[in-house]
Design a protein around this motif. Structure first.
Motif, PDB file in Angstrom:
ATOM      1  N   SER A 235      41.083  36.642  44.601  1.00 30.50           N
ATOM      2  CA  SER A 235      41.321  35.260  44.192  1.00 30.50           C
ATOM      3  C   SER A 235      40.121  34.784  43.406  1.00 30.50           C
ATOM      4  CB  SER A 235      41.541  34.359  45.412  1.00 30.50           C
ATOM      5  OG  SER A 235      40.395  34.348  46.244  1.00 30.50           O
TER       6      SER A 235
ATOM      7  N   ARG B  74      36.278  45.944  38.639  1.00 26.23           N
ATOM      8  CA  ARG B  74      36.166  44.517  38.960  1.00 26.23           C
ATOM      9  C   ARG B  74      34.954  44.228  39.824  1.00 26.23           C
ATOM     10  NH1 ARG B  74      40.219  40.081  39.804  1.00 26.23           N
ATOM     11  NH2 ARG B  74      39.144  38.543  41.071  1.00 26.23           N
TER      12      ARG B  74
ATOM     13  N   ARG C 208      48.739  41.910  42.106  1.00 26.48           N
ATOM     14  CA  ARG C 208      48.719  40.451  42.144  1.00 26.48           C
ATOM     15  C   ARG C 208      49.417  39.915  43.394  1.00 26.48           C
ATOM     16  NH1 ARG C 208      50.727  39.830  37.614  1.00 26.48           N
ATOM     17  NH2 ARG C 208      52.889  39.383  38.100  1.00 26.48           N
TER      18      ARG C 208
ATOM     19  N   GLN D 129      32.819  36.390  43.781  1.00 25.37           N
ATOM     20  CA  GLN D 129      33.367  35.285  44.521  1.00 25.37           C
ATOM     21  C   GLN D 129      32.315  34.663  45.424  1.00 25.37           C
ATOM     22  OE1 GLN D 129      37.196  36.164  46.384  1.00 25.37           O
ATOM     23  NE2 GLN D 129      37.514  37.742  44.865  1.00 25.37           N
TER      24      GLN D 129
ATOM     25  N   GLU E 228      39.995  38.499  36.671  1.00 24.09           N
ATOM     26  CA  GLU E 228      41.383  38.323  37.104  1.00 24.09           C
ATOM     27  C   GLU E 228      42.377  38.798  36.052  1.00 24.09           C
ATOM     28  OE1 GLU E 228      40.244  34.480  35.006  1.00 24.09           O
ATOM     29  OE2 GLU E 228      39.311  35.968  36.315  1.00 24.09           O
TER      30      GLU E 228
END
Length: 461
Positions: free
Chosen positions: A442, A378, A323, A450, A125
């Motif tokens: 998120s 990411r 974001r 995630q 993040e």
């Protein structure tokens, strides 16, 4: 690795490579005169480097995953600087070409590691801002390169431009290698869980990219000759063999965790489309400005400055957009802005129109660069960050070659403006691919991360 040091090293490595490419373009005419070289030989000072770096980026990324990103970065950067110093004293163009190939190998070692270090040093993040800083620095280097290179060539000769990178390469290379070694796995680097090198896969991928890049680079000068068709056929054959090998080998060069992630392939395709549209449009505009408006090279460079300025400004803005709006909306919108910029250039008739078109190009490309790179880095696990960085750099090397080849072919067929509507279409294809990118991230991990986190959290009762 300390995050601030990782960011400083990543920026330094990216800037060294970006400066090298831009200043070489300015120095080539003087190099040709001084060494009494042919135009074809001088072109190989760029082509040899490009083929070497494109063919080895992914394998170098796998080496970094296995032996440490900082270690490969330090070796690559020190080698890059040493070879630059060697080129500065080269006695002939043959030496320059050979050393540029070696420099391409060093560039392949350091470039994936610049992203791998960031992936290892920052939580998922927290990657938006470091990637934005890195992209802004690349834009600044691209803008400063022609000016600095021109001043050095005019004042001290072409050899001086190759000394420009020696000191920063030596400083950051030594710092990277002088730091305490990265933690080793308790069972040693050759344990079962260590990343496999997959040499057959690396050779097939290098052959594929070498055939493809060489064919595309030679296409504008020679056209669709039998040799070019054979080059494309060879690249296609290597691609088929690579896919079959990667599916069967137990330790593939391209791990499924990276290439199998739903968002990675679209993000890489977007980087190819964006860089192809940008560089193809710049190629076409050189002819429009010099032949249509009668501008010299210096005035062309000054007219294109809004591109660099907006690219630098767009990078930090993209971190905010990611974001708030997510990767999908940000990338689709940015690709649409890039396509609009190409269309504005197609309709431009004077300096104001060209300046507006270049500004849109810079805003769109700077945003896409951060957003798509953020998705690729990411989505990869830290253990495959080098491969992810190698794939991202490969996309940014293949895209410009493809765009210039397309622009040159269409220019020969229909004039300098003919490529621009087609290149706008390429950008819009990238915008469509953006629909497959994720929305707002998120949590602490990427898409796969995630899912793993959610799997460990017990269901509420």
């Amino acid at each position: 690795m300390n995050p601030r040091l990782a960011l400083a090293a990543s920026v330094a490595g990216a800037v060294v490579v970006a400066l090298d490419g831009t200043v070489l373009t300015v120095a080539q005419p003087a190099l040709q005169r001084d060494l009494d070289a042919s135009f074809a030989a001088v072109q190989w000072t760029s082509t040899g480097y490009l083929i070497a770096v494109a063919g080895l980026l992914v394998f170098a990324g796998r080496l970094a995953d296995r032996y440490g990103h900082r270690r490969l970065f330090g070796i690559g950067l020190l080698g890059f600087g040493a070879v630059s110093a060697g080129i500065a004293v080269a006695p002939g163009v043959g030496w320059v070409i050979g050393l540029r190939v070696v420099q391409g190998v060093c560039g392949a070692l350091l470039q994936p590691a610049t992203l791998g270090m960031l992936r290892a040093a920052y939580p998922p993040e927290g990657l938006r801002t470091p990637l934005a800083v890195r992209t802004a620095a690349i834009g600044l280097a691209a803008a400063a390169g022609p000016v600095v290179g021109g001043a050095l060539v005019t004042g001290a000769g072409w050899r001086a431009v190759f000394l420009l990178n020696v000191v920063p390469a030596a400083v950051f290379g030594v710092l990277a290698l002088a730091r305490r070694a990265e933690a080793r796995r308790p069972e040693g680097r050759h344990q079962a869980g260590a990343p496999s090198l997959d040499l057959p896969g690396a050779l097939l991928l290098a052959a594929l990219l070498t055939c493809l890049v060489h064919t595309l680079v030679a296409l504008p000068a020679s056209g669709w000759t039998p040799a070019r068709l054979c080059g494309l056929a060879a690249a296609a054959g290597c691609a088929v063999a690579l896919v079959r090998h990667e599916r069967r080998t137990p330790g593939p060069l391209l791990p499924a965790a990276v290439v199998g992630a739903p968002a990675v392939a679209p993000a890489l395709g977007i980087l190819v489309a964006a860089s192809a549209a940008l560089h193809g449009a710049l190629f076409a505009c050189v002819y429009l400005l010099q032949r249509g408006l009668g501008l010299d090279a210096l005035h062309c460079a000054l007219l294109s400055l809004p591109l660099a300025v907006l690219m630098i400004a767009a990078a930090p803005c993209c971190a905010v957009l990611l974001r708030r709006a997510g990767a999908r909306r940000t990338t689709v919108s940015a690709m649409a802005v890039l396509a609009l910029g190409v269309l504005v250039l197609d309709r431009a008739a004077g300096p104001l129109g060209f300046g507006a078109g270049f500004a849109l190009l810079g805003a769109g490309f700077g945003t896409v660069m951060v957003a798509a790179t953020h998705v690729v880095v990411r989505e990869a696990d830290a253990s495959s960050a080098g491969v992810a960085g190698g794939l991202q750099q490969t996309a940014l090397n293949v895209g410009p070659v493809l765009g210039v080849a397309l622009a040159a072919t269409l220019t020969d067929a229909g004039g300098a403006r003919a490529p621009l509507p087609v290149l706008a279409g390429v950008a819009l294809v990238g915008a469509v691919a953006g629909r497959w990118l994720p929305g707002r991230f998120s949590g602490a991990g990427g898409g796969h991360g995630q899912e793993r986190v959610r799997a460990r959290v017990p269901a509420r009762r």
